[in-house]
Design a protein around this motif. Structure first.
Motif, mmCIF file in Angstrom:
data_model
loop_
_atom_site.group_PDB
_atom_site.id
_atom_site.type_symbol
_atom_site.label_atom_id
_atom_site.label_comp_id
_atom_site.label_asym_id
_atom_site.label_seq_id
_atom_site.Cartn_x
_atom_site.Cartn_y
_atom_site.Cartn_z
ATOM 1 N N ASN A 135 2.272 1.361 15.068
ATOM 2 C CA ASN A 135 1.136 1.536 14.172
ATOM 3 C C ASN A 135 -0.112 0.951 14.783
ATOM 4 O O ASN A 135 -0.039 0.055 15.623
ATOM 5 N N VAL B 163 -4.844 3.011 8.739
ATOM 6 C CA VAL B 163 -3.816 2.658 9.703
ATOM 7 C C VAL B 163 -3.012 3.919 9.998
ATOM 8 O O VAL B 163 -2.707 4.702 9.091
ATOM 9 N N GLU C 193 -4.443 0.129 13.788
ATOM 10 C CA GLU C 193 -5.476 0.109 12.759
ATOM 11 C C GLU C 193 -6.767 0.667 13.327
ATOM 12 O O GLU C 193 -7.080 0.448 14.492
ATOM 13 N N LEU D 168 -6.856 2.351 4.018
ATOM 14 C CA LEU D 168 -6.817 1.008 3.435
ATOM 15 C C LEU D 168 -8.055 0.775 2.573
ATOM 16 O O LEU D 168 -7.980 0.180 1.516
ATOM 17 N N ARG E 297 0.837 -1.200 0.000
ATOM 18 C CA ARG E 297 0.000 0.000 0.000
ATOM 19 C C ARG E 297 0.871 1.247 0.000
ATOM 20 O O ARG E 297 0.571 2.230 -0.647
ATOM 21 N N GLN E 298 1.933 1.198 0.756
ATOM 22 C CA GLN E 298 2.817 2.360 0.782
ATOM 23 C C GLN E 298 4.193 1.997 1.348
ATOM 24 O O GLN E 298 4.296 1.306 2.349
ATOM 25 N N ILE F 246 9.386 2.295 6.247
ATOM 26 C CA ILE F 246 8.131 1.731 6.741
ATOM 27 C C ILE F 246 7.352 1.156 5.566
ATOM 28 O O ILE F 246 7.110 1.844 4.579
ATOM 29 N N VAL G 225 2.083 -3.621 8.982
ATOM 30 C CA VAL G 225 3.129 -2.601 8.945
ATOM 31 C C VAL G 225 4.425 -3.171 9.482
ATOM 32 O O VAL G 225 4.433 -3.835 10.512
ATOM 33 N N CYS H 88 3.833 -0.625 4.438
ATOM 34 C CA CYS H 88 2.451 -0.849 4.855
ATOM 35 C C CYS H 88 1.696 -1.547 3.732
ATOM 36 O O CYS H 88 1.803 -1.152 2.573
ATOM 37 N N THR H 89 0.959 -2.599 4.068
ATOM 38 C CA THR H 89 0.200 -3.318 3.040
ATOM 39 C C THR H 89 -1.274 -2.935 3.067
ATOM 40 O O THR H 89 -1.737 -2.319 4.020
ATOM 41 N N ASP H 90 -1.967 -3.333 2.040
ATOM 42 C CA ASP H 90 -3.397 -2.988 1.940
ATOM 43 C C ASP H 90 -4.232 -3.634 3.031
ATOM 44 O O ASP H 90 -5.343 -3.210 3.314
ATOM 45 N N LYS H 91 -3.694 -4.682 3.648
ATOM 46 C CA LYS H 91 -4.443 -5.344 4.713
ATOM 47 C C LYS H 91 -4.092 -4.772 6.081
ATOM 48 O O LYS H 91 -4.517 -5.274 7.107
ATOM 49 N N GLY H 92 -3.207 -3.773 6.068
ATOM 50 C CA GLY H 92 -2.910 -3.096 7.313
ATOM 51 C C GLY H 92 -1.699 -3.630 8.060
ATOM 52 O O GLY H 92 -1.461 -3.281 9.209
#
Lengths: 335, 335
Positions: B157, B145, B159, B139, A132-133, A147, A155, A149-153
DNA sequence: AATTAGCAATCGAAAAAAAGGACTGCTAAT
DNA sequence: ATTAGCAGTCCTTTTTTTCGATTGCTAATT
C-alpha cells in the motif's frame, strides 16, 4: 555545591565528553582561573560527594553516573541546533511528501549519521485510528486475504486458509456486512463491537461461526495487540566508540545489538511524555550507555524514539536534536 | 592429488574447522597411519600446490582459500541432517499455518540458532503474481491510499497526497476503472498496460492526467522496481567467532553488519538456481567469511537465502540444512 | 581563611627483554 | 618410500624496565 564546584563539574563532564580521557587538575587551570592545587582540593570534595571518580590513585577524574545526572539536570544548556544539524534535518520536512513512518525513519538515519550514535524507533498505530475499510479478497476457494485500512492511512493485511466446509466467497460476503457494521469504529473499540455486534450476525448466518469469527478477529490482530514495529539506524555505531577497546567489552555490547534488546529498552508505553534521559544502569541496556528517548504522535501512529550512545554523550546536542525532530514531526514549530 | 593427499587435505580442513588452530604434522599421525615426517613431506607438496598455508615458518598449516574450494568441490560429503537439526526445522512445517514469508524468517532464526552463523534472506514478490485487485480508498479530500493485492496474496500500500484541483473521489472512481482494466494482469506486464491502455483512458477524463497517471504508476512501485525486503537473523553471531580476537578485526567486520552490506552481498538476481558457495574474496562481504546461498521460490514470492560464517564453516552441515530447508519451502520432500 | 607552590609517591601504559613451546625442514638412517 | 632425530625459527606469554601524568600532602603565600 557552590558556583565554582558547579563550573568544575561542568568542565570535567564537557572535557571528558570531548577527549574521552580522565581529566587532570592541570588542564582546567585556565578555564577556572585558579591553580591546579585549588582544583585538586575541589576535586577531592566533588569525589567525596560522589560526582566524580578516579580509575586509580594517580589518575585524572571521570564523571560518575551521579555526576552525569547532576550535569543533565542542573548544568547543561541545550543550545539551538547548529547550522549543519538543522540543515540536514530540514531536508526531511522540506517537501511534505513523506508519510510519518518514512519521515521518522529518515530522521533516525540522519541523527545516527550526524552523531555517530545508534537510534531506534518503536512505533505502532495510535489508538485513535478509525476503521476506514475492511476488505476481504478471495484468492481461491480456500484462501482469502483480509485488508484493514484506517482513516489515517494505516494498512495491515493477513492471509487466511479457510476450512473446506466454508466457501471463500461466503467469507467475502460476510466481510462486506462486517465492514458496514464496523466502518468508522475506533480501532480500540473494534474488539468490543466484534464480540457484541458482529458475532451474532455471523452466528445467524454460519453454522461453524467460531472459525469465521476468528478470521475477522485475527484480521485486526496487529492493531488490537498494539503490535509494534522497530527500526534501528546506525546499529553498530556504538562499537566504534573508543571505550570499547578490548574484545571482551566489544563482544559484550555487540551481543546486545539485536532488535529484541532494543525493543526491551525503548518500550515504555506508560512512560512520561517529555524527553527522558537514562544514564548507565538506568538505561536497561548496558551500564556503559546513555539512552535519551522521547515519545511522538503524528499521523496515524505513535511511538518512542531513542538515541543510544556512550555515557559521555553530547547531551546538549542530542537533546536539541531530539526535541526539534519530534516538534517537527508533530507539526509544531514549522518555521 | 593422490588419495593420501586428499585425505590429508580433508583432515586438515576438518581439523581446522573444529579446533580453529593451525594443524601440525604430529596431530594427524594416527588418522593417516604414518609418521609425522611423512606428513610433513606431503604437507610441503600441498603447500606448493596452494591448498594450504603457513602463518609463519614454524607454524602448523591452515587451509587456503583454494584449499577450501577444493574441499567443498571434491572432498566434503554432506550428510543427512542430524536428529536435532531435523527436529527443529520440522517444527516450522509441522502445521501448515505459516505463510511463506514467515516460514522463511522462522527458518533463518532456527538456522542461526543451530549454527551460530548469520543468516539473511532477501525476498521479493515473484514476477508471476497476477494483479488480483487495485483498491483506492479516500481518506479525506486530498489524501488517498492505494492498495495492490495479487492473486498469491501479496499486498502493498502507498499513501498519496493529491493536488487541490483534483477530487479524491474522482481518483477513487478512476481507480475502479483502472482496476477493471488491469485485473488478472501479470505484475511484470503492469507497467506496459499502464502506459498503453490506462494512460489514454485517464487522459480522456482528466486534464492534468500526468499527475493522476503517476499515482497509479507509483502504487505499483514496489512491485515494478522489484523492491526487496531483507531479514537478518543472528546478525552479530560472526563477532563471536574466535578469529575475531582483536579490536581492529572486530570493528572492521562489525561495520559491515548493517543491512546495506548484507543486501549487496545476497543480491544475485541473475545467479544460478542451485546452491552456491562463495569463499573469502568471492563472498563480496569480507575476506574472512564464507557465504552459502540458495534461491527459493514459493507462494507468491521468491528470493535468496544466505548463510554467512567464517571460512572454516561447517560446510557439510550448512549445505544439508540449506538444501533441506529450501526443498521444504518449495513443497518438495514433504515426508 | 583561602590559595598556591613544591615535591615525594603512586600507578598505568608502553617498550624492551627473557623464557618457553610448537612446529618445520633437512639430513641421514632404515 | 618412510622415518627418526635435531637444529633452527618464530610466535606467545611472562617478566622487567622505563616513562610520564597526576595525586595528596605540607608548607609558604596572599
Amino acid at each position: 555545591m557552590d558556583d565554582r564546584k558547579k563550573s568544575l563539574l561542568k568542565a570535567i563532564v564537557e572535557n571528558y565528553v570531548k577527549t574521552v580521557k580522565p581529566v587532570g587538575s592541570n588542564s582546567l587551570c585556565k578555564k577556572l582561573k585558579c591553580s591546579s592545587a585549588t582544583i585538586r582540593n575541589e576535586m577531592a570534595v566533588l569525589e567525596n560527594l560522589g560526582y566524580i571518580e578516579k580509575n586509580h590513585i594517580s589518575s585524572g577524574r571521570v564523571p560518575s553516573e551521579l555526576g552525569y545526572k547532576y550535569y543533565v539536570e542542573h548544568l547543561m544548556e541545550p543550545k539551538d541546533l547548529t547550522g549543519e544539524d538543522m540543515l540536514k534535518l530540514q531536508t526531511i520536512f522540506a517537501n511534505n511528501e513523506l508519510n510519518v513512518s518514512d519521515a521518522v525513519t529518515k530522521c533516525l538515519e540522519i541523527i545516527s549519521d550526524l552523531t555517530n550514535y545508534t537510534s531506534v524507533v518503536l512505533g505502532r498505530g495510535s489508538s485513535d485510528n478509525l476503521l476506514r475499510q475492511l476488505n476481504i479478497i478471495a484468492l481461491n476457494e480456500n484462501k482469502v486475504v483480509a485488508i484493514v485500512c484506517t482513516d489515517k492511512g494505516l494498512v495491515e493485511n493477513k492471509e487466511f486458509i479457510i476450512p473446506d466446509n466454508i466457501n471463500a466467497n461466503e467469507i467475502v460476503k460476510i466481510g462486506e456486512m462486517v465492514n458496514k457494521i464496523l466502518v468508522g469504529t475506533p480501532i480500540s473499540k473494534v474488539a468490543e463491537k466484534l464480540e457484541f455486534e458482529v458475532k451474532p450476525v455471523i452466528a445467524k448466518r454460519v453454522k461453524d461461526y467460531e472459525t469465521v469469527y476468528n478470521i475477522f478477529y485475527d484480521a485486526f490482530n496487529d492493531f488490537l495487540l498494539h503490535n509494534t514495529n522497530i527500526h534501528v539506524s546506525g546499529r553498530v555505531n556504538l562499537l566504534k566508540e573508543p571505550e570499547y577497546d578490548n574484545t571482551t567489552s566489544i563482544k559484550r555490547i555487540a551481543s546486545k545489538l539485536e532488535d529484541e534488546a532494543f525493543k526491551k529498552m525503548v518500550d515504555d508505553i506508560d512512560g512520561k511524555d517529555d524527553l527522558q534521559i537514562y544514564i548507565g544502569k538506568d538505561s536497561k541496556f548496558d551500564d556503559n550507555v546513555t539512552v535519551i528517548k522521547k515519545k511522538y504522535k503524528s499521523g496515524g501512529e505513535e511511538g518512542t524514539i531513542a538515541i543510544i550512545g556512550p555515557k559521555r554523550m553530547e547531551y546538549e546536542r542530542v537533546v536539541s536534536l531530539l526535541n526539534y525532530m519530534v516538534d517537527r514531526l508533530e507539526g509544531k514549530n514549522e518555521k
